[in-house]
Scaffold this motif. Structure first.
Motif, PDB file in Angstrom:
ATOM      1  N   ASN A  98     109.672  50.128  46.496  1.00 50.95           N
ATOM      2  CA  ASN A  98     110.662  49.327  45.789  1.00 50.95           C
ATOM      3  C   ASN A  98     111.853  50.169  45.351  1.00 50.95           C
ATOM      4  O   ASN A  98     113.003  49.704  45.382  1.00 50.95           O
ATOM      5  CB  ASN A  98     110.018  48.634  44.590  1.00 50.95           C
ATOM      6  N   ALA A  99     111.600  51.407  44.946  1.00 55.80           N
ATOM      7  CA  ALA A  99     112.705  52.310  44.613  1.00 55.80           C
ATOM      8  C   ALA A  99     113.577  52.561  45.842  1.00 55.80           C
ATOM      9  O   ALA A  99     114.808  52.685  45.733  1.00 55.80           O
ATOM     10  CB  ALA A  99     112.164  53.631  44.066  1.00 55.80           C
ATOM     11  N   ARG A 100     112.957  52.619  47.031  1.00 55.57           N
ATOM     12  CA  ARG A 100     113.722  52.784  48.264  1.00 55.57           C
ATOM     13  C   ARG A 100     114.565  51.539  48.560  1.00 55.57           C
ATOM     14  O   ARG A 100     115.678  51.644  49.070  1.00 55.57           O
ATOM     15  CB  ARG A 100     112.790  53.067  49.437  1.00 55.57           C
ATOM     16  N   VAL A 123     107.072  58.063  39.903  1.00 50.71           N
ATOM     17  CA  VAL A 123     108.091  57.743  40.906  1.00 50.71           C
ATOM     18  C   VAL A 123     109.397  58.460  40.577  1.00 50.71           C
ATOM     19  O   VAL A 123     110.063  59.009  41.462  1.00 50.71           O
ATOM     20  CB  VAL A 123     108.315  56.227  41.001  1.00 50.71           C
ATOM     21  N   GLY A 124     109.744  58.483  39.302  1.00 47.08           N
ATOM     22  CA  GLY A 124     110.968  59.162  38.896  1.00 47.08           C
ATOM     23  C   GLY A 124     110.947  60.646  39.204  1.00 47.08           C
ATOM     24  O   GLY A 124     111.963  61.221  39.637  1.00 47.08           O
ATOM     25  N   ARG A 125     109.814  61.284  39.000  1.00 42.45           N
ATOM     26  CA  ARG A 125     109.718  62.705  39.319  1.00 42.45           C
ATOM     27  C   ARG A 125     109.830  62.931  40.818  1.00 42.45           C
ATOM     28  O   ARG A 125     110.441  63.905  41.273  1.00 42.45           O
ATOM     29  CB  ARG A 125     108.402  63.266  38.772  1.00 42.45           C
ATOM     30  N   ALA A 126     109.247  62.029  41.602  1.00 40.08           N
ATOM     31  CA  ALA A 126     109.301  62.170  43.061  1.00 40.08           C
ATOM     32  C   ALA A 126     110.728  62.008  43.573  1.00 40.08           C
ATOM     33  O   ALA A 126     111.189  62.783  44.412  1.00 40.08           O
ATOM     34  CB  ALA A 126     108.380  61.157  43.720  1.00 40.08           C
ATOM     35  N   ALA A 132     116.139  61.239  48.579  1.00 37.16           N
ATOM     36  CA  ALA A 132     116.046  60.307  49.700  1.00 37.16           C
ATOM     37  C   ALA A 132     114.863  59.352  49.568  1.00 37.16           C
ATOM     38  O   ALA A 132     114.808  58.334  50.251  1.00 37.16           O
ATOM     39  CB  ALA A 132     115.933  61.074  51.014  1.00 37.16           C
ATOM     40  N   LEU A 133     113.911  59.657  48.682  1.00 38.04           N
ATOM     41  CA  LEU A 133     112.733  58.799  48.525  1.00 38.04           C
ATOM     42  C   LEU A 133     113.062  57.467  47.879  1.00 38.04           C
ATOM     43  O   LEU A 133     112.382  56.472  48.106  1.00 38.04           O
ATOM     44  CB  LEU A 133     111.670  59.506  47.682  1.00 38.04           C
ATOM     45  N   GLY A 134     114.088  57.442  47.063  1.00 38.40           N
ATOM     46  CA  GLY A 134     114.432  56.204  46.377  1.00 38.40           C
ATOM     47  C   GLY A 134     115.378  56.467  45.235  1.00 38.40           C
ATOM     48  O   GLY A 134     115.781  57.604  44.971  1.00 38.40           O
ATOM     49  N   ALA A 135     115.744  55.403  44.538  1.00 38.02           N
ATOM     50  CA  ALA A 135     116.679  55.516  43.423  1.00 38.02           C
ATOM     51  C   ALA A 135     116.132  56.405  42.310  1.00 38.02           C
ATOM     52  O   ALA A 135     114.920  56.492  42.104  1.00 38.02           O
ATOM     53  CB  ALA A 135     116.968  54.124  42.863  1.00 38.02           C
ATOM     54  N   ARG A 136     117.040  57.054  41.592  1.00 32.26           N
ATOM     55  CA  ARG A 136     116.655  57.752  40.361  1.00 32.26           C
ATOM     56  C   ARG A 136     116.034  56.734  39.413  1.00 32.26           C
ATOM     57  O   ARG A 136     116.493  55.595  39.313  1.00 32.26           O
ATOM     58  CB  ARG A 136     117.892  58.360  39.699  1.00 32.26           C
ATOM     59  N   VAL A 137     114.979  57.126  38.708  1.00 36.33           N
ATOM     60  CA  VAL A 137     114.276  56.213  37.805  1.00 36.33           C
ATOM     61  C   VAL A 137     114.363  56.729  36.375  1.00 36.33           C
ATOM     62  O   VAL A 137     114.037  57.883  36.101  1.00 36.33           O
ATOM     63  CB  VAL A 137     112.795  56.049  38.215  1.00 36.33           C
ATOM     64  N   GLU A 403     118.526  60.123  56.443  1.00 37.29           N
ATOM     65  CA  GLU A 403     117.242  59.540  56.127  1.00 37.29           C
ATOM     66  C   GLU A 403     117.169  58.101  56.665  1.00 37.29           C
ATOM     67  O   GLU A 403     118.195  57.462  56.897  1.00 37.29           O
ATOM     68  CB  GLU A 403     117.011  59.552  54.614  1.00 37.29           C
ATOM     69  N   PRO A 404     115.973  57.565  56.845  1.00 37.83           N
ATOM     70  CA  PRO A 404     115.841  56.215  57.410  1.00 37.83           C
ATOM     71  C   PRO A 404     116.620  55.175  56.628  1.00 37.83           C
ATOM     72  O   PRO A 404     116.755  55.262  55.403  1.00 37.83           O
ATOM     73  CB  PRO A 404     114.335  55.949  57.320  1.00 37.83           C
TER      74      PRO A 404
END
Length: 408
Positions: A98-100, A123-126, A132-137, A403-404
């Motif tokens: 969902n972050a992506r 998720v935020g740490r990732a 590229a994994l997703g939005a900043r959380v 990134e994809p």
């Protein structure tokens, strides 16, 4: 190894708090940060030798911010039931996806205001380690609520004030960046009443005092007028929803609005694609007039969608942005509510939300003029998060693999 530095050139850009787009603009990026942004004619000599990527007729602007999401919810007909059906391992994967989805839509930052097991922190740490994994959380963990109260199933139910204080300390130690408290009931939990307070004014004041001592802002979910009043008087930093639900009708309180202005309270009205629905939870015709009066009084409003609740998809921020002019905001003011204004309210004013030297390279590029037509935000041709390109326009030879392009 020195970070790769490059220059983006575009026909126009939205810089800082300028009301107008800057023509023939350039943004210099090194690694994760913006070095400089401004009119190309004023580009410092030291930056003129950088590799340049010409975006042609596109418009550069900061990455968007959705200030109220629930990455743990699936946007289906019963998000709570769907959540109960998966374990934390599966849920973490779904939240990252969902972050992506937000990032693919040009939303480079989200504030997650309710998840279980501190999975939003994970998720935020990732995404901080790999943009590229997703939005900043900006995570809140489980919102503080009463036993069997609104969203109790996320794990933040507290039986008394001591438990509330313990929960705040645990959240702080676990890495949250904001404290969320359910000042009233909500629509998503059937055993609660949206207009009814869940905590007394004294408890809300204690929450704010402790959270602020720990340098955490407080976001208060508040549908009911009494709960809104108590949360504002307690000094909560943002009021979420702010729908003025009273006894069978909406009960707008101008005195509370004046108090918001006096102390700088920010409202996130969670305007989303369902706002104009005539069968929605609240009559939009009445609510938009309340929001208009709130805006005209000078209360800062930030963009947020409540993404993840039923029928509000992750990455659907623009649906809400296009509705916000209904209550008097210009497109430029709407853009500010989803960029610099939101960043300031989330404690990220020096980090993101602007195309400005020293800020993170969170940026998008779109066709057309978003200060005239918010709809152009629906199709970002360029998305860069923390300096990492996750989408580039056709024909632009990016120096590293992109990134994809997530569209799910």
């Amino acid at each position: 190894m020195a970070p790769h530095a490059y220059l983006l050139g575009a026909a126009r850009a939205l810089l800082d708090d300028d009301e107008l787009l800057t023509p023939d603009a350039a943004v210099a990026v090194a690694g994760r940060r913006i070095l400089w942004a401004g009119p190309r004619a004023e580009l410092p000599e030291v930056l003129r030798g950088l590799d340049e990527y010409d975006l042609g007729e596109l418009t550069l602007l900061p990455g968007l911010i959705d200030a109220h999401v629930h990455l743990a919810f699936d946007a289906g007909p019963d998000p709570a039931a769907a959540l109960a059906a998966v374990d934390d391992t599966v849920l973490l994967k779904e939240m990252t996806a969902n972050a992506r989805r937000h990032l693919a839509a040009g939303v480079t930052t989200v504030r997650d205001l309710g998840a279980r097991s501190f999975l939003d922190v994970a998720v935020g740490r990732a995404t901080a380690a790999d943009p590229a994994l997703g939005a900043r959380v900006v995570p809140a963990g489980a919102p503080i609520t009463v036993p069997d109260g609104h969203c109790w199933y996320l794990g933040g139910a507290c039986a008394d004030d001591d438990a509330v204080a313990d929960r705040i300390r645990l959240s702080h130690d676990s890495g949250v960046q904001v404290v969320k408290i359910m000042a009233t009931g909500g629509f998503l939990t059937t055993r609660t009443r949206p207009g009814a307070p869940q905590f007394g004014a004294a408890t809300l004041r204690a929450v704010t005092r402790l959270a602020h001592r720990l340098r955490l802002p407080v976001a208060a979910h508040a549908h009911g007028t009494e709960g809104i009043r108590d949360a504002v008087e307690a000094g909560c930093d943002t009021i979420e929803h702010c729908t003025w639900v009273g006894d069978g009708r909406l009960e707008f309180d101008r005195a509370v609005v004046d108090r918001m202005v006096e102390q700088g309270t920010v409202v996130c009205p969670t305007v989303n694609g369902n706002a104009r629905n005539p069968r929605g939870r609240v009559d939009w015709r009445e609510r938009r007039e309340h929001l208009r009066e709130l805006v005209e009084a000078g209360v800062p409003v930030i963009a947020g969608t409540d993404a993840g609740i039923e029928n509000i998809a992750h990455g659907s921020l623009v649906d809400g942005l296009e509705i916000m002019p209904d209550f008097g905001l210009t497109p430029r003011q709407v853009l500010r509510s989803a960029t610099a204004g939101a960043a300031l309210a989330l404690g990220l004013g020096g980090t993101t939300g602007r195309l400005s030297g020293g800020h993170d390279a969170d940026l998008i590029a779109v066709g057309g003029d978003p200060t005239a037509d918010l709809g152009v935000l629906r199709a970002p041709a360029l998305v860069v998060s923390g300096g990492v390109a996750v989408r580039v326009p056709d024909g632009v030879a990016w120096p590293r693999p992109v990134e994809p392009d997530w569209r799910a």
